[in-house]
Design an enzyme around this catalytic site. Structure first.
Site, mmCIF file in Angstrom:
data_model
loop_
_atom_site.group_PDB
_atom_site.id
_atom_site.type_symbol
_atom_site.label_atom_id
_atom_site.label_comp_id
_atom_site.label_asym_id
_atom_site.label_seq_id
_atom_site.Cartn_x
_atom_site.Cartn_y
_atom_site.Cartn_z
ATOM 1 N N ILE A 16 40.094 6.714 7.876
ATOM 2 C CA ILE A 16 39.888 8.052 8.426
ATOM 3 C C ILE A 16 41.033 8.432 9.345
ATOM 4 O O ILE A 16 41.516 9.562 9.337
ATOM 5 C CB ILE A 16 38.547 8.117 9.184
ATOM 6 C CG1 ILE A 16 37.377 7.828 8.243
ATOM 7 C CG2 ILE A 16 38.365 9.485 9.835
ATOM 8 C CD1 ILE A 16 36.036 7.722 8.945
ATOM 9 N N GLY A 19 44.991 5.236 15.761
ATOM 10 C CA GLY A 19 45.577 5.536 17.052
ATOM 11 C C GLY A 19 46.390 4.361 17.536
ATOM 12 O O GLY A 19 46.679 3.420 16.781
ATOM 13 N N THR A 23 42.149 1.424 14.414
ATOM 14 C CA THR A 23 42.085 2.181 13.165
ATOM 15 C C THR A 23 40.621 2.411 12.834
ATOM 16 O O THR A 23 39.787 1.521 13.027
ATOM 17 C CB THR A 23 42.764 1.417 12.021
ATOM 18 O OG1 THR A 23 44.130 1.176 12.358
ATOM 19 C CG2 THR A 23 42.709 2.217 10.725
ATOM 20 N N ASP A 133 38.600 11.215 29.250
ATOM 21 C CA ASP A 133 39.615 11.671 28.288
ATOM 22 C C ASP A 133 39.033 12.743 27.368
ATOM 23 O O ASP A 133 39.118 12.648 26.140
ATOM 24 C CB ASP A 133 40.150 10.492 27.473
ATOM 25 C CG ASP A 133 41.465 10.825 26.768
ATOM 26 O OD1 ASP A 133 42.139 11.787 27.200
ATOM 27 O OD2 ASP A 133 41.818 10.126 25.799
#
Length: 485
Positions: A16, A19, A23, A133
């Site tokens: 999908i 980062g 994963t 975040d």
């Protein structure tokens, strides 16, 4: 090294996204007959104890929260190489960042997203957890009972409030992070409220409140530009609510996220909990994660699920595309005349690959390459299809990509939703030695996988999904490589 076919009991379907630290894969829970997202710690961080603890902390924090607007962690495990993974809610409609690349939201839609994200943050805060975040990429959309629901995700920076009060790591996304967080001070829930207000400013105004490039700039933001523009005017009451949420001094902000959302709804003359009409529509092409995979695990060497070709502008989701391949000779026995539609030539950005496709397929095109799994560099590739998710649903399209490899694989990607494939055909093509597998009974048509050995150390992988064999044949005949002879 091949990517595992399974993570524990979870059958891997495709990647999908990825980062810096992990994963995320779409997988299938065979026990509960349901798609899930599996987040796996990146291999290069597996020996870093701090990163590993932070990864596992995300799972522990999310397990403490039960909210329809917070991603759920169902399970956790460890791969054979020792890397941990988390099994989580599969968000079939992508991220808010994906949506905003296509189009902005109406005022009602913006309020509804803010309300749902706020509900998720409030649920975290009630269990003494900070997100730290909040940004468009960490807001996921999921289809529930035919409607799209927003969820808060990625607590990679999340911390328990009692820990945050003693020790805070300086981190966050500069344009959304609260000034006190950028300065490394102790935090409370008002830091997340600031980030939510920055998100609301973006959704309402169509532009970010600040465009900081560093945490240093975020630590001392300048004057806030008016939210209203000639194209999107707002009454002073709305300006005041958002400005208070973005106050530099947290003592001047709203006491809680819930109070901020309630005040914003009141200023807009709306009900925060009401669903606007129309709400964000569910894309039917994206709600199909694929049929239930075979219970038989693959044996021998197989090609791994592919990563998505990178896109300069995502159509809706940056999700992974599948791979399909065709051999003209292998399909000749059941091909009809190609339909009399207009055809178009597509070439990748490097000039290494080309393909001829029906013009209606060019609704979603990516030509700037891909990074095959378990590699550390990009290779030429292109994807053309009727939708960005053509290989995962009932769409039509073609993927052509290069990847490293010195031998043809013993197994190509499987398509259990298509039933039994025809016997593999190994032969020589204009490009080199090739293996081809045809799946004649797929939803919406046929699928064919083909892998060609184009050089001693490089393979060409092609996938085609089309309504009929004649179109598939013509697409395959139109695949070209340049500079290999």
């Amino acid at each position: 090294m091949s990517i595992p076919v399974y993570f524990g009991r979870y059958a891997v379907r495709r990647r999908i996204g990825a980062g810096a630290f992990a994963t995320v894969w779409l997988a299938f829970d065979e026990h509960l007959d349901s798609p899930v997202a599996v987040k796996v710690l990146a291999e290069n961080w597996s020996e870093d104890g701090h990163v590993r603890r932070r990864f596992l902390d995300e799972g522990r924090l999310l397990r403490k929260v039960e909210s329809p607007h917070v991603v759920t962690v169902y399970d956790a495990g460890e791969l054979d190489d020792g890397r941990p993974y988390l099994v989580m809610t599969y968000a079939d409609q992508g991220t808010l960042a994906d949506r905003l690349e296509v189009a902005g939201l109406t005022t009602d839609q913006a309020l509804h997203v803010t309300d749902q994200v706020g509900a998720g943050l409030q649920a975290l805060h009630e269990r003494a957890i900070l997100h730290r975040d909040v940004k468009p990429a960490n807001v996921l959309f999921r289809t529930v009972d035919g409607r799209v629901r927003a969820m808060v995700a990625d607590l990679g920076l999340g911390k328990a409030l009692d820990v945050s009060s003693r020790l805070t790591m300086i981190a966050g996304t500069p344009s959304y992070v609260a000034p006190e967080q950028a300065r490394g001070e102790s935090l409370d829930a008002r830091a997340d409220q600031y980030s939510l207000a920055a998100l609301a400013y973006l959704l309402l105004g169509g532009r970010p409140a600040y465009e900081h490039t560093t945490l240093g700039a975020a630590s001392a933001p300048g004057p806030l530009a008016p939210l209203s523009t000639p194209d999107r005017p707002f009454p002073p009451e709305v300006e005041a609510v958002v400005a208070r949420g973005l106050a530099v001094d947290r003592e001047d902000r709203w006491p809680t996220v819930a109070e901020f959302v309630e005040a914003l709804a009141h200023a807009l003359g709306a009900d925060a909990g009401a669903v606007p009409d129309p709400w964000l529509p569910a894309d039917p092409e994206l709600t199909q994660p694929g049929a239930r995979p075979s219970l038989l695990r693959a044996e021998g060497t197989s090609l791994p699920p592919p990563a998505a070709p990178r896109r300069r502008r995502r159509v809706l989701l940056g999700a992974a595309v599948g791979l399909v391949a065709l051999a003209g000779g292998a399909l000749a026995g059941y091909a009809a005349s190609p339909s009399s539609v207009e055809w178009a030539e597509v070439t990748d950005d490097s000039g290494s690959l080309g393909v001829s496709v029906p013009a209606p397929w060019r609704r979603a095109t990516a030509t700037d390459g891909w990074r095959p799994p378990e590699t550390d560099r990009d290779f030429p590739a292109l994807s053309v299809g009727t939708t960005a998710q053509w290989a995962a649903a009932d769409g039509h399209g073609v993927f052509v990509g290069l990847l490293p490899g010195s031998d043809l694989p013993e197994q190509v990607p499987q398509h259990p939703e298509c039933g039994d494939p025809r016997e593999p055909v190994t032969n020589s093509s204009a490009h080199g030695e090739a293996v081809t597998v045809v799946y004649p009974d797929c939803p919406g048509g046929i699928t064919v996988e083909r892998v060609v050995q184009v050089t001693d150390h490089q393979l060409l992988w092609v996938q085609v999904r089309s309504a009929d064999a004649a179109t598939a044949n013509r697409v395959l005949d139109g695949v070209q490589t340049y500079g290999f002879r």
